[in-house]
Design a protein around this motif. Structure first.
Motif, PDB file in Angstrom:
ATOM      1  N   PRO A   5     -24.154 -30.143  12.265  1.00 42.45           N
ATOM      2  CA  PRO A   5     -25.669 -30.093  13.182  1.00 42.45           C
ATOM      3  C   PRO A   5     -25.980 -28.699  13.013  1.00 42.45           C
ATOM      4  O   PRO A   5     -25.216 -27.686  13.165  1.00 42.45           O
ATOM      5  CB  PRO A   5     -25.489 -30.733  14.212  1.00 42.45           C
ATOM      6  CG  PRO A   5     -23.857 -30.748  14.212  1.00 42.45           C
ATOM      7  CD  PRO A   5     -23.131 -30.442  12.821  1.00 42.45           C
ATOM      8  N   SER A   6     -27.488 -28.623  13.589  1.00 44.79           N
ATOM      9  CA  SER A   6     -28.033 -27.478  13.966  1.00 44.79           C
ATOM     10  C   SER A   6     -27.463 -26.589  14.965  1.00 44.79           C
ATOM     11  O   SER A   6     -27.082 -27.392  15.961  1.00 44.79           O
ATOM     12  CB  SER A   6     -29.564 -27.579  14.170  1.00 44.79           C
ATOM     13  OG  SER A   6     -30.178 -26.185  14.521  1.00 44.79           O
ATOM     14  N   GLY A   7     -27.012 -25.510  14.732  1.00 46.41           N
ATOM     15  CA  GLY A   7     -26.492 -24.730  15.890  1.00 46.41           C
ATOM     16  C   GLY A   7     -24.823 -24.764  15.822  1.00 46.41           C
ATOM     17  O   GLY A   7     -24.268 -24.252  16.840  1.00 46.41           O
TER      18      GLY A   7
ATOM     19  N   GLY B 167     -22.940 -23.265  13.859  1.00 47.34           N
ATOM     20  CA  GLY B 167     -22.288 -21.945  13.593  1.00 47.34           C
ATOM     21  C   GLY B 167     -22.254 -21.570  12.013  1.00 47.34           C
ATOM     22  O   GLY B 167     -21.440 -20.528  11.548  1.00 47.34           O
ATOM     23  N   LYS B 168     -23.022 -22.461  11.079  1.00 49.76           N
ATOM     24  CA  LYS B 168     -22.724 -22.224   9.624  1.00 49.76           C
ATOM     25  C   LYS B 168     -23.475 -21.107   9.396  1.00 49.76           C
ATOM     26  O   LYS B 168     -22.807 -20.243   8.380  1.00 49.76           O
ATOM     27  CB  LYS B 168     -23.696 -23.411   9.116  1.00 49.76           C
ATOM     28  CG  LYS B 168     -23.247 -24.726   9.593  1.00 49.76           C
ATOM     29  CD  LYS B 168     -23.975 -25.968   8.781  1.00 49.76           C
ATOM     30  CE  LYS B 168     -25.641 -25.866   8.954  1.00 49.76           C
ATOM     31  NZ  LYS B 168     -25.752 -26.298  10.341  1.00 49.76           N
ATOM     32  N   THR B 169     -24.550 -20.570   9.779  1.00 54.03           N
ATOM     33  CA  THR B 169     -25.186 -19.276   9.311  1.00 54.03           C
ATOM     34  C   THR B 169     -24.330 -18.070   9.850  1.00 54.03           C
ATOM     35  O   THR B 169     -24.094 -17.133   9.152  1.00 54.03           O
ATOM     36  CB  THR B 169     -26.471 -19.147  10.025  1.00 54.03           C
ATOM     37  OG1 THR B 169     -27.345 -20.077   9.301  1.00 54.03           O
ATOM     38  CG2 THR B 169     -27.245 -17.971   9.674  1.00 54.03           C
ATOM     39  N   THR B 170     -23.801 -18.379  11.148  1.00 48.87           N
ATOM     40  CA  THR B 170     -23.091 -17.167  11.736  1.00 48.87           C
ATOM     41  C   THR B 170     -21.744 -17.236  10.668  1.00 48.87           C
ATOM     42  O   THR B 170     -21.301 -15.846  10.389  1.00 48.87           O
ATOM     43  CB  THR B 170     -22.666 -17.707  13.182  1.00 48.87           C
ATOM     44  OG1 THR B 170     -23.760 -17.968  13.813  1.00 48.87           O
ATOM     45  CG2 THR B 170     -21.931 -16.449  13.775  1.00 48.87           C
TER      46      THR B 170
ATOM     47  N   GLN C 296     -31.667 -18.445   4.977  1.00 51.63           N
ATOM     48  CA  GLN C 296     -32.327 -19.622   5.203  1.00 51.63           C
ATOM     49  C   GLN C 296     -33.921 -19.508   5.141  1.00 51.63           C
ATOM     50  O   GLN C 296     -34.436 -20.470   4.624  1.00 51.63           O
ATOM     51  CB  GLN C 296     -31.845 -20.105   6.720  1.00 51.63           C
ATOM     52  CG  GLN C 296     -32.288 -21.501   7.185  1.00 51.63           C
ATOM     53  CD  GLN C 296     -31.061 -21.689   8.397  1.00 51.63           C
ATOM     54  OE1 GLN C 296     -30.402 -21.152   8.784  1.00 51.63           O
ATOM     55  NE2 GLN C 296     -31.465 -23.045   8.977  1.00 51.63           N
TER      56      GLN C 296
ATOM     57  N   ALA D 238     -20.604 -18.502  19.439  1.00 52.96           N
ATOM     58  CA  ALA D 238     -21.311 -19.176  18.264  1.00 52.96           C
ATOM     59  C   ALA D 238     -20.046 -19.590  17.495  1.00 52.96           C
ATOM     60  O   ALA D 238     -20.324 -20.543  16.859  1.00 52.96           O
ATOM     61  CB  ALA D 238     -22.091 -18.427  17.549  1.00 52.96           C
TER      62      ALA D 238
ATOM     63  N   PHE E  46     -22.837 -16.066  24.468  1.00 56.86           N
ATOM     64  CA  PHE E  46     -22.835 -17.366  23.775  1.00 56.86           C
ATOM     65  C   PHE E  46     -21.797 -17.122  22.815  1.00 56.86           C
ATOM     66  O   PHE E  46     -21.762 -16.207  21.796  1.00 56.86           O
ATOM     67  CB  PHE E  46     -24.211 -17.478  23.390  1.00 56.86           C
ATOM     68  CG  PHE E  46     -24.201 -18.949  22.510  1.00 56.86           C
ATOM     69  CD1 PHE E  46     -24.178 -20.030  23.394  1.00 56.86           C
ATOM     70  CD2 PHE E  46     -24.086 -18.932  21.175  1.00 56.86           C
ATOM     71  CE1 PHE E  46     -24.162 -21.350  22.458  1.00 56.86           C
ATOM     72  CE2 PHE E  46     -24.047 -20.323  20.513  1.00 56.86           C
ATOM     73  CZ  PHE E  46     -24.080 -21.318  21.264  1.00 56.86           C
TER      74      PHE E  46
ATOM     75  N   GLU F 296     -28.835 -23.164   3.823  1.00 60.24           N
ATOM     76  CA  GLU F 296     -29.724 -24.188   3.983  1.00 60.24           C
ATOM     77  C   GLU F 296     -30.798 -23.917   2.910  1.00 60.24           C
ATOM     78  O   GLU F 296     -31.956 -24.133   3.136  1.00 60.24           O
ATOM     79  CB  GLU F 296     -30.538 -24.107   5.353  1.00 60.24           C
ATOM     80  CG  GLU F 296     -29.656 -24.122   6.587  1.00 60.24           C
ATOM     81  CD  GLU F 296     -29.048 -25.488   6.841  1.00 60.24           C
ATOM     82  OE1 GLU F 296     -29.645 -26.512   6.281  1.00 60.24           O
ATOM     83  OE2 GLU F 296     -28.414 -25.780   8.074  1.00 60.24           O
TER      84      GLU F 296
ATOM     85  N   PHE G 141     -22.038 -13.802  20.790  1.00 61.55           N
ATOM     86  CA  PHE G 141     -23.256 -13.043  20.809  1.00 61.55           C
ATOM     87  C   PHE G 141     -23.523 -12.409  22.211  1.00 61.55           C
ATOM     88  O   PHE G 141     -23.018 -13.240  23.411  1.00 61.55           O
ATOM     89  CB  PHE G 141     -24.358 -13.954  20.565  1.00 61.55           C
ATOM     90  CG  PHE G 141     -24.648 -14.133  19.005  1.00 61.55           C
ATOM     91  CD1 PHE G 141     -24.854 -13.199  18.121  1.00 61.55           C
ATOM     92  CD2 PHE G 141     -24.189 -15.418  18.395  1.00 61.55           C
ATOM     93  CE1 PHE G 141     -24.867 -13.303  16.992  1.00 61.55           C
ATOM     94  CE2 PHE G 141     -24.363 -15.490  17.164  1.00 61.55           C
ATOM     95  CZ  PHE G 141     -24.428 -14.459  16.276  1.00 61.55           C
ATOM     96  N   ASN G 142     -24.169 -11.279  22.655  1.00 56.99           N
ATOM     97  CA  ASN G 142     -24.310 -10.953  23.822  1.00 56.99           C
ATOM     98  C   ASN G 142     -23.260 -10.826  24.603  1.00 56.99           C
ATOM     99  O   ASN G 142     -23.436 -11.334  26.048  1.00 56.99           O
ATOM    100  CB  ASN G 142     -25.478 -11.566  24.582  1.00 56.99           C
ATOM    101  CG  ASN G 142     -26.742 -11.822  23.808  1.00 56.99           C
ATOM    102  OD1 ASN G 142     -27.213 -10.907  22.900  1.00 56.99           O
ATOM    103  ND2 ASN G 142     -27.118 -12.970  23.726  1.00 56.99           N
TER     104      ASN G 142
HETATM  105  N1  LIG Z   1     -28.162 -13.252  17.096  1.00 56.72           N
HETATM  106  C1  LIG Z   1     -27.924 -14.427  17.992  1.00 56.72           C
HETATM  107  N2  LIG Z   1     -27.784 -14.053  19.327  1.00 56.72           N
HETATM  108  C2  LIG Z   1     -27.650 -14.893  20.188  1.00 56.72           C
HETATM  109  N3  LIG Z   1     -27.513 -16.382  19.639  1.00 56.72           N
HETATM  110  C3  LIG Z   1     -27.400 -16.410  18.638  1.00 56.72           C
HETATM  111  C4  LIG Z   1     -27.536 -15.522  17.624  1.00 56.72           C
HETATM  112  N4  LIG Z   1     -27.336 -15.869  16.300  1.00 56.72           N
HETATM  113  C5  LIG Z   1     -27.186 -17.307  16.285  1.00 56.72           C
HETATM  114  N5  LIG Z   1     -26.895 -17.489  17.601  1.00 56.72           N
HETATM  115  C6  LIG Z   1     -26.768 -18.978  18.282  1.00 56.72           C
HETATM  116  O1  LIG Z   1     -25.331 -19.271  17.672  1.00 56.72           O
HETATM  117  C7  LIG Z   1     -25.474 -20.464  17.665  1.00 56.72           C
HETATM  118  C8  LIG Z   1     -25.045 -20.710  16.140  1.00 56.72           C
HETATM  119  O2  LIG Z   1     -25.913 -20.566  15.365  1.00 56.72           O
HETATM  120  P1  LIG Z   1     -26.044 -20.498  13.755  1.00 56.72           P
HETATM  121  O3  LIG Z   1     -27.511 -19.945  13.397  1.00 56.72           O
HETATM  122  O4  LIG Z   1     -24.786 -19.979  13.037  1.00 56.72           O
HETATM  123  O5  LIG Z   1     -26.074 -22.220  13.395  1.00 56.72           O
HETATM  124  P2  LIG Z   1     -26.459 -23.066  12.166  1.00 56.72           P
HETATM  125  O6  LIG Z   1     -25.233 -23.811  12.268  1.00 56.72           O
HETATM  126  O7  LIG Z   1     -26.744 -22.282  11.119  1.00 56.72           O
HETATM  127  O8  LIG Z   1     -27.819 -23.806  12.603  1.00 56.72           O
HETATM  128  P3  LIG Z   1     -28.844 -24.392  11.584  1.00 56.72           P
HETATM  129  O9  LIG Z   1     -28.250 -25.679  10.961  1.00 56.72           O
HETATM  130  O10 LIG Z   1     -29.809 -24.694  12.537  1.00 56.72           O
HETATM  131  O11 LIG Z   1     -29.429 -23.362  10.801  1.00 56.72           O
HETATM  132  C9  LIG Z   1     -26.625 -21.319  17.780  1.00 56.72           C
HETATM  133  O12 LIG Z   1     -26.690 -21.775  19.107  1.00 56.72           O
HETATM  134  C10 LIG Z   1     -27.560 -19.967  18.130  1.00 56.72           C
HETATM  135  O13 LIG Z   1     -28.617 -20.156  19.041  1.00 56.72           O
END
Ligand SMILES: Nc1ncnc2c1ncn2[C@@H]1O[C@H](COP(=O)(O)OP(=O)(O)OP(=O)(O)O)[C@@H](O)[C@H]1O
Ligand SMILES: [Mg+2]
Lengths: 332, 228
Positions: free
Chosen positions: B40-42, B44-47, B91, B21, B19, B168, B11-12
């Protein structure tokens, strides 16, 4: 320089198109060298995103390029009263020696831009960027012409000063003047008429064959190009005379004026539309082999041929109208 | 089969707040089983789910959907694949406030040009299937968390997608509702849908629903816990 809305618009659009062209060409260079659809590299993915953006912007700006030819002619025509001795666009164009070069570059870029739009249209129909290299190659070929046009047009406009004494179309498009116009005028009108109508008939026949049987793309494309040249020559040689109802007024620009019902605009528009779509048919022909375009290109070619046929036909109809129905007779 | 080959997401890119992800990740998801991404949160699952469902483009890497490469597709081709192949349950649900539950369910099908009356009937049937027939005309903001989620599921199913992706899904639900959700998914699975879930809720990944659990950590695939 004269502050006329048309001039400002042309100035601005050329600048925009040039800036876009520089950016697109620099990307195009990268694409020609590094494009590899099978790779998942960061560069490749970035190029894919960028070409999407460039194609969209370029298609709008190159459509503007098409319009700018007509705006240029229209502007030249409408400011001709500012110059001593000018009667129509010819006077404006001969104010300095950059007028005609600008017009010629605009015509060239008009054709190239039209062809690029056709290529882009076909490319957008395939999902794997089938014509990407051809598209950017054409853009790179166009780039120097577009930039030159912007520079030459700029010099031309800045050199336009009111009250400059210039020539009128009467002196330029009459027998005895020098240059390409006089070459055309030296040809007697009767053989020119035969040439024009037989050329048009052959083009229409080639187009019909392509439309009906899907054969003869290259022949049709070449014929379209030839028709373009012969059509312009014919306007100067005899078509214009019938609109003016004057045996010796050969100006290809006066027909753009109100006295003649602006008939020049549909004539030139139809002629160039017919030419570009006709040339486009030939341009697409070598890409029929592309897997993702195998079915698509013949369909596009057929559509292009239809547009081309229609344009050339209506063009001929308009051009022949006064020849057939006016009381004016060349032989007097 | 969805096959992700070395996909990363930054990202960015090129900015001070750059960052990563997802570090290059490769993953094959069989369409015959239910896969759960946990971590865990963050992590990268959603990504990762977003990339697999063609909702975002990776920074590098390719994703194949049944042998067809999808990351290189221009947007105008992607839209159709996204619409017809994936049903995404977000989510945060991402239902549109101010519209009724029924309208929310119908929205993804509007671009297909289906006849309005037929579409409306299908959407109603779908809501009834989730015991929401009474709430069809209720606005989204009037619904409880569990009801909103079932609307989100109905919406994800309206275009009959082959693959259902839920991010989630139980985070806003109590354990009874969570089990109900598992039942709904088990039912859909029995009907032949592919289901991909992201969750760190034991109710989800310990349920009989999951054939395969893939664990993620810091944008990488840490290990596989359960495999059929
Ligand atoms: N659009 C974005 N811009 C910048 N950083 C992002 C963006 N989307 C996600 N991130 C970062 O990427 C990382 C992974 O995010 P992601 O949402 O995939 O995590 P996750 O595993 O789904 O977490 P959660 O369990 O909390 O939903 C996180 O640190 C988040 O802050
Ligand atoms: Mg998440």
């Amino acid at each position: 320089m004269i502050l006329h809305p048309g001039i400002l618009a042309l100035f601005l659009s050329s600048l925009l198109i040039s800036l876009m062209t520089i950016y697109a060409a620099s990307c195009g260079f990268m694409i020609l060298r590094r494009w590899d659809i099978d790779s998942g590299s960061e560069l490749q993915l970035a190029l894919e995103r960028r070409t999407c953006l460039i194609s969209s912007i370029a298609s709008y700006l190159l459509a503007l390029q098409l319009l700018s030819l007509f705006l240029f002619i229209q502007t030249a025509d409408s400011i001709s009263h500012l110059f001593v001795g000018a009667m129509c666009a010819v006077g404006t164009l001969t104010v300095n020696s950059f007028g005609y070069p600008t017009l010629l570059l605009k015509v060239l870029n008009f054709i190239l831009a039209g062809l690029w739009l056709i290529l882009n249209h076909a490319d957008n129909r395939g999902y794997d960027y089938p014509l990407i290299r051809a598209k950017y190659l054409l853009l790179l070929i166009m780039a120097p012409f577009i930039l030159t046009e912007t520079v030459v047009q700029c010099i031309y406009f800045t050199g336009l000063k009111p009250d400059i004494i210039t020539s009128c179309c009467g002196t330029l498009f009459s027998q005895g003047s020098r240059g390409i116009a006089s070459e055309i005028l030296a040809i007697p009108t009767a053989p020119m008429k035969i040439l024009f109508y037989s050329c048009m008939a052959a083009t229409l026949a080639a187009g019909a064959r392509l439309f009906l049987k899907g054969k003869g793309s290259y022949i049709f494309a070449i014929m379209s190009g030839v028709t373009f040249v012969i059509s312009i020559a014919s306007i100067i040689s005899f078509i214009s005379l019938y609109f003016y109802e004057m045996p010796s007024h050969h100006c290809p620009f006066c027909i753009l004026q109100k006295e003649y019902g602006y008939v020049g605009y549909p004539l030139y528009a139809l002629m160039s539309l017919g030419t570009i779509t006709g040339l486009g048919v030939g341009l697409l022909q070598p890409f029929r082999k592309k897997e993702t375009l195998g079915m698509i290109i013949p369909a596009i070619q057929r559509k292009l041929a239809a547009v081309s046929l229609f344009s050339f036909f209506i063009y001929t109809l308009i051009a022949s109208w006064p020849i057939l129905f006016s009381s004016f007779n060349l032989k007097g | 089969m969805i096959s992700a080959r070395g996909i990363s997401k930054v990202f960015n890119h090129g900015l001070p707040n750059e960052f990563a992800a997802l570090h290059p990740v490769s993953l094959d998801v069989s369409l015959h089983e239910t896969t759960v991404l946990k971590g865990p949160s963050g992590s990268g699952k959603t990504t990762l789910l977003g990339l697999m469902a063609c909702m975002a483009r990776p920074t590098s890497g390719r994703i194949f959907l049944n042998e067809r490469e999808i990351t290189s597709l221009p947007e105008r081709f992607l839209t159709e694949i996204r619409r017809s192949t994936f049903g995404f349950i977000f989510q945060q649900f991402n239902l549109i406030k101010g519209l009724s539950a029924l309208e929310n369910v119908m929205i993804p099908a509007y671009p297909t040009g289906e006849k309005y009356s037929i579409l409306r009937r299908r959407a109603l049937e779908s809501l009834e299937m989730f015991n929401l027939g009474q709430r069809a005309d209720a606005r989204i903001e009037w619904l409880s968390g569990g009801e909103a989620q079932r609307v989100a599921i109905a919406r994800a199913l309206i275009n009959n997608p082959a693959i259902i992706i839920a991010d989630e899904p139980t985070s806003h639900l109590d354990s009874i509702q969570s089990r109900e959700f598992i039942d709904i998914m088990t039912d859909l699975k029995a009907k032949g849908r592919t289901i991909i879930l992201a969750s760190h809720d034991p109710i989800v990944y310990d349920s009989g629903l999951a054939d395969r659990v893939v664990e993620m950590r810091d944008g990488r695939i840490a290990n596989e816990i359960k495999s059929s």
